[in-house]
Design a protein around this motif. Structure first.
Motif, PDB file in Angstrom:
ATOM      1  N   SER A 115       1.649  35.729  31.755  1.00  7.88           N
ATOM      2  CA  SER A 115       0.314  35.145  31.639  1.00  7.88           C
ATOM      3  C   SER A 115      -0.451  35.773  30.487  1.00  7.88           C
ATOM      4  O   SER A 115      -1.095  35.078  29.697  1.00  7.88           O
ATOM      5  CB  SER A 115      -0.452  35.349  32.952  1.00  7.88           C
ATOM      6  N   TRP A 116      -0.378  37.074  30.357  1.00  3.52           N
ATOM      7  CA  TRP A 116      -1.099  37.758  29.294  1.00  3.52           C
ATOM      8  C   TRP A 116      -0.571  37.344  27.920  1.00  3.52           C
ATOM      9  O   TRP A 116      -1.347  37.053  27.011  1.00  3.52           O
ATOM     10  CB  TRP A 116      -0.985  39.266  29.473  1.00  3.52           C
ATOM     11  N   ILE A 117       0.746  37.310  27.771  1.00  9.54           N
ATOM     12  CA  ILE A 117       1.334  36.928  26.478  1.00  9.54           C
ATOM     13  C   ILE A 117       1.010  35.475  26.152  1.00  9.54           C
ATOM     14  O   ILE A 117       0.657  35.150  25.020  1.00  9.54           O
ATOM     15  CB  ILE A 117       2.863  37.165  26.485  1.00  9.54           C
ATOM     16  N   ARG A 118       1.124  34.590  27.141  1.00  4.48           N
ATOM     17  CA  ARG A 118       0.856  33.171  26.907  1.00  4.48           C
ATOM     18  C   ARG A 118      -0.570  32.950  26.423  1.00  4.48           C
ATOM     19  O   ARG A 118      -0.798  32.232  25.446  1.00  4.48           O
ATOM     20  CB  ARG A 118       1.097  32.369  28.189  1.00  4.48           C
ATOM     21  N   VAL A 119      -1.530  33.570  27.052  1.00  2.00           N
ATOM     22  CA  VAL A 119      -2.929  33.371  26.682  1.00  2.00           C
ATOM     23  C   VAL A 119      -3.248  34.051  25.363  1.00  2.00           C
ATOM     24  O   VAL A 119      -3.809  33.436  24.456  1.00  2.00           O
ATOM     25  CB  VAL A 119      -3.874  33.893  27.793  1.00  2.00           C
ATOM     26  N   ASN A 120      -2.877  35.298  25.217  1.00  2.00           N
ATOM     27  CA  ASN A 120      -3.279  36.046  24.030  1.00  2.00           C
ATOM     28  C   ASN A 120      -2.499  35.660  22.782  1.00  2.00           C
ATOM     29  O   ASN A 120      -3.047  35.699  21.690  1.00  2.00           O
ATOM     30  CB  ASN A 120      -3.178  37.544  24.283  1.00  2.00           C
ATOM     31  N   HIS A 121      -1.254  35.278  22.908  1.00  2.00           N
ATOM     32  CA  HIS A 121      -0.505  34.886  21.715  1.00  2.00           C
ATOM     33  C   HIS A 121      -0.938  33.508  21.224  1.00  2.00           C
ATOM     34  O   HIS A 121      -1.057  33.281  20.035  1.00  2.00           O
ATOM     35  CB  HIS A 121       0.994  34.893  21.978  1.00  2.00           C
ATOM     36  N   ARG A 122      -1.191  32.592  22.143  1.00  2.00           N
ATOM     37  CA  ARG A 122      -1.590  31.246  21.750  1.00  2.00           C
ATOM     38  C   ARG A 122      -2.987  31.244  21.144  1.00  2.00           C
ATOM     39  O   ARG A 122      -3.263  30.488  20.217  1.00  2.00           O
ATOM     40  CB  ARG A 122      -1.561  30.315  22.961  1.00  2.00           C
ATOM     41  N   GLN A 123      -3.879  32.066  21.635  1.00  2.00           N
ATOM     42  CA  GLN A 123      -5.270  32.048  21.205  1.00  2.00           C
ATOM     43  C   GLN A 123      -5.591  33.101  20.150  1.00  2.00           C
ATOM     44  O   GLN A 123      -6.693  33.129  19.639  1.00  2.00           O
ATOM     45  CB  GLN A 123      -6.187  32.291  22.411  1.00  2.00           C
ATOM     46  N   ASP A 124      -4.654  33.988  19.840  1.00  2.00           N
ATOM     47  CA  ASP A 124      -4.934  35.118  18.957  1.00  2.00           C
ATOM     48  C   ASP A 124      -5.261  34.651  17.538  1.00  2.00           C
ATOM     49  O   ASP A 124      -4.417  34.070  16.863  1.00  2.00           O
ATOM     50  CB  ASP A 124      -3.734  36.061  18.927  1.00  2.00           C
ATOM     51  N   PRO A 125      -6.477  34.916  17.063  1.00  2.00           N
ATOM     52  CA  PRO A 125      -6.841  34.452  15.729  1.00  2.00           C
ATOM     53  C   PRO A 125      -6.196  35.274  14.620  1.00  2.00           C
ATOM     54  O   PRO A 125      -6.203  34.874  13.470  1.00  2.00           O
ATOM     55  CB  PRO A 125      -8.362  34.646  15.708  1.00  2.00           C
ATOM     56  N   TYR A 126      -5.626  36.409  14.958  1.00  2.00           N
ATOM     57  CA  TYR A 126      -5.095  37.307  13.934  1.00  2.00           C
ATOM     58  C   TYR A 126      -3.562  37.304  13.884  1.00  2.00           C
ATOM     59  O   TYR A 126      -2.986  38.072  13.135  1.00  2.00           O
ATOM     60  CB  TYR A 126      -5.593  38.734  14.192  1.00  2.00           C
ATOM     61  N   LYS A 127      -2.913  36.432  14.673  1.00  2.00           N
ATOM     62  CA  LYS A 127      -1.458  36.473  14.751  1.00  2.00           C
ATOM     63  C   LYS A 127      -0.788  36.022  13.458  1.00  2.00           C
ATOM     64  O   LYS A 127       0.352  36.387  13.204  1.00  2.00           O
ATOM     65  CB  LYS A 127      -0.955  35.622  15.923  1.00  2.00           C
ATOM     66  N   ASP A 128      -1.472  35.235  12.631  1.00  2.00           N
ATOM     67  CA  ASP A 128      -0.859  34.726  11.411  1.00  2.00           C
ATOM     68  C   ASP A 128      -1.198  35.567  10.168  1.00  2.00           C
ATOM     69  O   ASP A 128      -0.794  35.233   9.074  1.00  2.00           O
ATOM     70  CB  ASP A 128      -1.308  33.282  11.172  1.00  2.00           C
ATOM     71  N   ILE A 129      -1.932  36.647  10.371  1.00  2.00           N
ATOM     72  CA  ILE A 129      -2.290  37.492   9.235  1.00  2.00           C
ATOM     73  C   ILE A 129      -1.075  38.295   8.807  1.00  2.00           C
ATOM     74  O   ILE A 129      -0.416  38.923   9.616  1.00  2.00           O
ATOM     75  CB  ILE A 129      -3.448  38.451   9.609  1.00  2.00           C
TER      76      ILE A 129
END
Length: 131
Positions: A115-129
């Motif tokens: 649950s934590w990975i699904r929410v935070n990875h999908r919504q993370d604004p900094y994952k593509d930096i």
């Protein structure tokens, strides 16, 4: 005004100016809307100044708000509540049923991590930096 599709589109385009996401075609579309509307032209100029002032700050703040909303969604609350229940029940059942208790704890922890990975990875604004 909320039912007017043109007004909704203009509002969306103005928001995209503020976030710095307005493309060339969208800028031309907004210019067509603003040709005979000095009030809209003033709003466009104000939003442009606001976007220049804030830079990418507003987009980061909005992304943080999306994560917070996702964390409070009913699905996530249900997932995490069920996971917590599995962990607690598994921990309590460990002494009575040594074969079942550890499995429940592992399943609960796995559900929490998922649950934590699904929410935070999908919504993370900094994952593509990229650094």
């Amino acid at each position: 005004m909320a039912d007017d599709p043109e007004a909704r589109r203009v509002s969306e385009l103005l928001d995209r100016i503020t976030r710095g996401e307005l493309g060339e075609a969208e800028a031309e579309e907004l210019e067509l809307y603003a040709q005979n509307d000095p009030e809209l032209r003033a709003a466009i100029e104000a939003r442009t100044r606001q976007a220049a002032l804030g830079g990418g700050w507003l987009a980061r703040v909005e992304a943080d708000h999306r994560i917070a909303r996702a964390e409070r969604s009913p699905r996530v609350l249900l997932e995490r509540g069920l996971a917590g229940l599995l962990v607690v029940a598994g921990w309590l059942a460990w002494a009575a049923a040594p074969a079942l208790g550890p499995g429940m704890v592992v399943a609960g922890l796995g559900l929490l991590v998922y649950s934590w990975i699904r929410v935070n990875h999908r919504q993370d604004p900094y994952k593509d930096i990229q650094r």
